[in-house]
Motif scaffolding. Structure first.
Motif, PDB file in Angstrom:
ATOM      1  N   THR A  49       0.798  -1.229   0.000  1.00 17.69           N
ATOM      2  CA  THR A  49       0.000   0.000   0.000  1.00 17.69           C
ATOM      3  C   THR A  49       0.832   1.281   0.000  1.00 17.69           C
ATOM      4  OG1 THR A  49      -0.138  -0.304   2.359  1.00 17.69           O
ATOM      5  CG2 THR A  49      -2.058  -0.996   1.086  1.00 17.69           C
ATOM      6  N   ASP A  50       2.091   1.216   0.428  1.00 14.90           N
ATOM      7  CA  ASP A  50       2.898   2.440   0.429  1.00 14.90           C
ATOM      8  C   ASP A  50       3.317   2.838  -0.977  1.00 14.90           C
ATOM      9  OD1 ASP A  50       4.428   0.116   0.278  1.00 14.90           O
ATOM     10  OD2 ASP A  50       6.228   1.109   1.050  1.00 14.90           O
ATOM     11  N   LEU A  51       3.190   1.922  -1.925  1.00 11.66           N
ATOM     12  CA  LEU A  51       3.753   2.156  -3.245  1.00 11.66           C
ATOM     13  C   LEU A  51       2.721   2.049  -4.365  1.00 11.66           C
ATOM     14  CD1 LEU A  51       6.664   2.706  -4.099  1.00 11.66           C
ATOM     15  CD2 LEU A  51       6.962   0.256  -4.485  1.00 11.66           C
ATOM     16  N   VAL A  52       1.883   1.023  -4.289  1.00  9.69           N
ATOM     17  CA  VAL A  52       1.042   0.680  -5.441  1.00  9.69           C
ATOM     18  C   VAL A  52      -0.381   1.214  -5.291  1.00  9.69           C
ATOM     19  CG1 VAL A  52       0.081  -1.246  -6.780  1.00  9.69           C
ATOM     20  CG2 VAL A  52       2.398  -1.391  -5.857  1.00  9.69           C
ATOM     21  N   ALA A  53      -0.850   1.877  -6.342  1.00  8.30           N
ATOM     22  CA  ALA A  53      -2.227   2.359  -6.332  1.00  8.30           C
ATOM     23  C   ALA A  53      -3.139   1.338  -6.991  1.00  8.30           C
ATOM     24  CB  ALA A  53      -2.318   3.694  -7.068  1.00  8.30           C
ATOM     25  N   GLU A  54      -2.688   0.774  -8.094  1.00  9.48           N
ATOM     26  CA  GLU A  54      -3.529  -0.117  -8.865  1.00  9.48           C
ATOM     27  C   GLU A  54      -2.646  -1.056  -9.679  1.00  9.48           C
ATOM     28  OE1 GLU A  54      -6.045   2.139 -11.427  1.00  9.48           O
ATOM     29  OE2 GLU A  54      -7.615   0.615 -11.332  1.00  9.48           O
ATOM     30  N   ALA A  55      -3.154  -2.251  -9.924  1.00  9.50           N
ATOM     31  CA  ALA A  55      -2.368  -3.200 -10.715  1.00  9.50           C
ATOM     32  C   ALA A  55      -3.290  -4.111 -11.503  1.00  9.50           C
ATOM     33  CB  ALA A  55      -1.467  -4.032  -9.807  1.00  9.50           C
ATOM     34  N   ALA A  56      -2.852  -4.496 -12.689  1.00 12.17           N
ATOM     35  CA  ALA A  56      -3.583  -5.493 -13.483  1.00 12.17           C
ATOM     36  C   ALA A  56      -2.562  -6.498 -13.991  1.00 12.17           C
ATOM     37  CB  ALA A  56      -4.301  -4.837 -14.646  1.00 12.17           C
ATOM     38  N   VAL A  57      -2.922  -7.771 -13.911  1.00 12.11           N
ATOM     39  CA  VAL A  57      -1.986  -8.828 -14.302  1.00 12.11           C
ATOM     40  C   VAL A  57      -2.598  -9.654 -15.431  1.00 12.11           C
ATOM     41  CG1 VAL A  57      -0.928 -10.984 -13.521  1.00 12.11           C
ATOM     42  CG2 VAL A  57      -0.831  -8.952 -12.068  1.00 12.11           C
ATOM     43  N   VAL A  58      -1.810  -9.891 -16.450  1.00 12.74           N
ATOM     44  CA  VAL A  58      -2.254 -10.774 -17.541  1.00 12.74           C
ATOM     45  C   VAL A  58      -1.120 -11.745 -17.867  1.00 12.74           C
ATOM     46  CG1 VAL A  58      -3.791  -9.040 -18.569  1.00 12.74           C
ATOM     47  CG2 VAL A  58      -1.439  -9.240 -19.393  1.00 12.74           C
ATOM     48  N   GLY A  59      -1.428 -12.749 -18.671  1.00 13.46           N
ATOM     49  CA  GLY A  59      -0.395 -13.670 -19.110  1.00 13.46           C
ATOM     50  C   GLY A  59       0.020 -13.329 -20.534  1.00 13.46           C
ATOM     51  N   ARG A  60       1.236 -13.711 -20.872  1.00  8.42           N
ATOM     52  CA  ARG A  60       1.640 -13.647 -22.276  1.00  8.42           C
ATOM     53  C   ARG A  60       2.403 -14.928 -22.608  1.00  8.42           C
ATOM     54  NH1 ARG A  60       6.931 -13.433 -22.490  1.00  8.42           N
ATOM     55  NH2 ARG A  60       8.143 -12.078 -21.104  1.00  8.42           N
ATOM     56  N   PRO A  61       2.367 -15.351 -23.872  1.00  9.69           N
ATOM     57  CA  PRO A  61       3.070 -16.586 -24.218  1.00  9.69           C
ATOM     58  C   PRO A  61       4.570 -16.461 -23.958  1.00  9.69           C
ATOM     59  CG  PRO A  61       1.710 -15.789 -26.057  1.00  9.69           C
ATOM     60  CD  PRO A  61       1.741 -14.702 -25.032  1.00  9.69           C
ATOM     61  N   ASP A  62       5.184 -17.548 -23.506  1.00 14.30           N
ATOM     62  CA  ASP A  62       6.619 -17.555 -23.267  1.00 14.30           C
ATOM     63  C   ASP A  62       7.184 -18.886 -23.760  1.00 14.30           C
ATOM     64  OD1 ASP A  62       8.911 -16.190 -21.364  1.00 14.30           O
ATOM     65  OD2 ASP A  62       9.051 -18.382 -21.359  1.00 14.30           O
ATOM     66  N   ASP A  63       8.289 -18.812 -24.494  1.00 18.36           N
ATOM     67  CA  ASP A  63       8.858 -20.016 -25.108  1.00 18.36           C
ATOM     68  C   ASP A  63       9.218 -21.090 -24.102  1.00 18.36           C
ATOM     69  OD1 ASP A  63       8.610 -19.077 -27.590  1.00 18.36           O
ATOM     70  OD2 ASP A  63      10.713 -18.468 -27.851  1.00 18.36           O
ATOM     71  N   LEU A  64       9.688 -20.673 -22.949  1.00 13.85           N
ATOM     72  CA  LEU A  64      10.192 -21.642 -21.990  1.00 13.85           C
ATOM     73  C   LEU A  64       9.138 -22.054 -20.968  1.00 13.85           C
ATOM     74  CD1 LEU A  64      12.992 -22.765 -22.139  1.00 13.85           C
ATOM     75  CD2 LEU A  64      13.671 -21.242 -20.288  1.00 13.85           C
ATOM     76  N   THR A  65       8.463 -21.068 -20.404  1.00 14.56           N
ATOM     77  CA  THR A  65       7.544 -21.353 -19.294  1.00 14.56           C
ATOM     78  C   THR A  65       6.098 -21.512 -19.753  1.00 14.56           C
ATOM     79  OG1 THR A  65       7.355 -18.982 -18.861  1.00 14.56           O
ATOM     80  CG2 THR A  65       8.985 -20.196 -17.576  1.00 14.56           C
ATOM     81  N   GLY A  66       5.853 -21.483 -21.048  1.00 15.96           N
ATOM     82  CA  GLY A  66       4.483 -21.603 -21.554  1.00 15.96           C
ATOM     83  C   GLY A  66       3.778 -20.267 -21.515  1.00 15.96           C
ATOM     84  N   GLU A  67       3.556 -19.784 -20.286  1.00  9.26           N
ATOM     85  CA  GLU A  67       3.026 -18.443 -20.104  1.00  9.26           C
ATOM     86  C   GLU A  67       3.923 -17.717 -19.129  1.00  9.26           C
ATOM     87  OE1 GLU A  67      -1.580 -17.440 -20.294  1.00  9.26           O
ATOM     88  OE2 GLU A  67      -1.239 -19.198 -19.085  1.00  9.26           O
TER      89      GLU A  67
END
Ligand code: WTA
Length: 661
Positions: free
Chosen positions: A553-571
């Protein structure tokens, strides 16, 4: 592999080799079809037969399936059994009793082994130690252990006395542990002082202490500590005991406690589409049946096999195909404490040769990282080891791309081993859609066909069937014995998450998209349709990571998380963050991004660390204030924005968010 080849492989078909068909439990497609027909004609009779043949019952069941309170299905519910007796006691007095149950290879390469009879004695003694702690049938016990024989013993001992275990993966944080202890109302935690991974000693007990210190663990009375290494750890008098202290004077004889078939064998927390992980509750009878049956069907396990599933006991794969299935099947299995890349990335291949592994089961993410290693360093290529003992290969956890499939097939399986690409979930308890090694013609990248009795289909939002060739939502239309029974303490969430009203409220919605091929009707999983990411085969909820970020809470006001394709880890996890202060750039942005990554590691665990973090003055929102996640997904992939942005409040921030650190 050239692009042309990878396009072609999708159409390649690999019929099962004659050697795999001959003598297989399910030999040829006729045998598979016959089982499907049997299930189709007499669904309850089919399951009753298998449950009688594969499970030892203390009290036989008379009711097979009770659908009166769907979707809270009950299986074999007036029967009684004990899961541990079905894995251990059942072998006593048979030639299996002196067979090696577990070959254990430690991180440093030290090898030990234990027979079925010895394992039973150790489980019995540990079960008595649990009882001496006042732990009883129905109590919940958290297990936070390294990959060791002791981890399996702890699980089996809980099952033996009817206590419900909840294993928490050793990579999860103190906070995650705290939440699970509280949610499960656990009376005890079984842990180790340290775990060894890649030559490093990593703390476990200290994390347990931190987790308990966060408060709220009112039900917790005792902590049992396996001294994995000689290094001392802090102990709380009156609460904590080492294994040695707890086991002292305990007899190795402990009669297994029969429980009702629906008695909760375990709770395993997994990520869903909302913030809080859900406690997936499994029942004893149906689950045990499935663990045994799929060892026979999918892995065609035989007395001479050496089975190796590389999954950690902290995940469902390590439950069904390490702690229960191989033992219920009377197999010899290999358990490995370490990591596949240490001391070198040929460790898996070396271990297969050393222990003469015949059935090898791992995750696409491991295969992809070992391909990369073998391509950069010839010395760790599988060709340096003799892998001729292998007869069946398996894959689990995420879609396997055809390139990785072909490499696995050629370089590990010597073009002779069927690859079973097993689709399933924490909620399904075991395999549900998978090839059978002695029957199913394989198509790289496809999990092929449902197991007999699994009524899988692809439907639209209303539950209507979608024709082959078109994508839709994967469902299972009829219950099956090893399905999730409820979400621990939250039956409403169970109904809402898995049995949508629009489909009638009784059909299981898997949460994955899928498509069936036009020629064979084979299933191909296209990925999650909810807000769940699959990173290296590990399930993570985007909302869970978002909550972790905004809790700074001292730093972040808002956040959104999504996935993206990755060659090694899948996402890969990609986070878009708005800070409470002005948008950082350059070195400062990198520094804050690191701080946030470490924060997420502390809140959830290192596996949840965002790979990419982008900062903006705001997030792309509609005028009504909804975050436009689809736009964020495009940005994360590095794609040009082609979607309609006319409803976007502030189009300028798209450029900010596209900026990489
Ligand atoms: C994914 C792991 C494609 C899927 C056993 C599912 C797969 C989620 C496969 C469950 C596969 C698992 N092909 N996708 N063979 N196996 N998945 O609960 O998205 O950790 O919903 O269980 O992994 O992950 P979970």
């Amino acid at each position: 592999m050239s692009a042309i080849e990878s396009v072609l492989v999708e159409n390649r078909v690999f019929p099962p080799p004659a050697a795999a068909v001959q003598g297989a439990r399910i030999s040829g497609m006729e045998a598979y079809n016959a089982l499907c027909d049997e299930a189709g004609k007499d669904f309850n009779g089919f399951w009753a037969r298998l449950a009688r043949e594969n499970v030892v019952w203390n009290k036989p069941f008379t009711r097979t399936l009770d659908e009166s309170n769907a979707p809270f299905y009950k299986w074999f519910d007036d029967g009684e059994l004990n899961a541990s007796a079905n894995c251990l006691d059942k072998h006593i007095g048979t030639p299996t009793e002196n067979k090696t149950a577990i070959i254990f290879e430690a991180d440093d390469g030290a090898v030990t082994s234990i027979t079925y009879k010895e394992l039973l004695a150790r489980v019995g003694q540990f079960a008595n130690a649990l009882k001496a702690q006042g732990i009883q049938k129905g109590d919940r016990v958290i297990i936070y252990m390294p990959m060791t024989v002791e981890g399996v013993i702890a699980m089996q001992a809980c099952a033996r006395i009817g206590a419900t275990h909840s294993v928490v993966f050793g990579g999860f944080s103190a906070k995650a542990l705290n939440e699970r202890i509280i949610d499960a109302g656990a009376v005890a935690v079984i842990t180790a002082n340290f775990q060894m991974r890649g030559g490093k000693e990593l703390p476990l007990k200290a994390i347990v202490d931190d987790g308990i210190a966060m408060g709220g663990c009112t039900t917790l009375r005792s902590v049992l500590v396996f001294m994995r290494t000689p290094t001392a750890c802090a102990m709380v008098a009156g609460r904590d005991k080492t294994f040695d202290e707890a086991l002292q004077g305990q007899s190795s004889d402990c009669a297994p406690v029969p429980v009702g078939a629906e008695h909760p064998l375990f709770i395993l927390y997994t990520s869903g589409s909302t913030g809080k992980p859900k406690g997936v509750q499994h029942a004893t009878g149906g689950y045990l049946l499935w663990a045994k049956l799929t060892m026979d069907w999918t892995f065609d396990i035989k007395p001479a096999d050496v089975f190796w599933c590389t999954a950690d006991i902290g995940w469902i794969t390590g439950h069904t195909y390490v702690a229960y299935g191989p033992l219920a099947a009377g197999a010899t299995q290999l358990i490995f404490e370490g990591v596949p890349t240490w001391p070198h990335a040929g460790r898996f291949w070396q271990m297969i040769e050393k222990h003469q592994v015949t059935v090898f089961y791992t995750a696409p993410t491991a295969i992809r990282s070992l391909i990369k290693a073998a391509e950069t360093d010839e010395k760790v290529h599988p060709k340096n080891w003799n892998l001729s003992s292998l007869r069946i290969l398996g894959s689990v956890g995420e879609p396997i791309n055809p390139e990785a499939w072909m490499w696995y097939h050629r370089n590990v399986g010597g073009e002779r081993c069927p690859i079973v690409d097993t689709f399933w979930q924490t909620e399904t308890g075991g395999h549900v859609i998978t090839p059978l090694p002695g029957a199913t013609p394989l198509v790289p990248g496809s999990c092929t066909l449902p197991l007999p009795g699994i009524m899988a289909a692809i439907v639209d939002e209303t539950g209507k069937d979608i024709p082959n060739g078109s994508g839709g939502m994967l469902v299972i239309k009829r219950p099956w014995p090893s399905m999730i029974r409820t979400i621990w303490g939250d039956p409403e969430r169970f109904k809402k998450s898995y049995f949508p009203e629009e489909m009638g409220g009784t059909i299981y919605l898997a949460g994955d998209g899928a498509v069936r091929s036009e020629d064979r009707g084979y299933f191909r999983i296209t990925g999650r349709i909810d807000d769940v990411l699959n990173v290296s085969g590990h399930r993570l909820g985007t909302m869970e990571i978002e909550s972790a970020l905004v809790s700074k809470t001292d730093l972040v006001a808002e956040a959104a998380v999504v996935g993206r394709p990755d060659d090694l880890t899948g996402e890969a996890v990609c986070a878009f963050v708005v800070l409470k202060r002005s948008r950082p750039t350059g070195e400062e942005a990198k520094q804050i991004a690191n701080e946030l990554r470490n924060w997420v590691a502390k809140e959830i665990g290192p596996i949840a660390k965002p790979k990419d973090i982008r900062f903006g003055d705001n997030l792309p929102k509609t005028r009504s204030g909804k975050i436009m996640r689809r736009l964020l997904r495009s940005i994360a992939k590095g794609e040009a924005i082609t979607q309609d942005t006319s409803t976007l409040e502030n189009p300028a921030i798209l450029e900010q968010l596209a900026e990489k650190l």
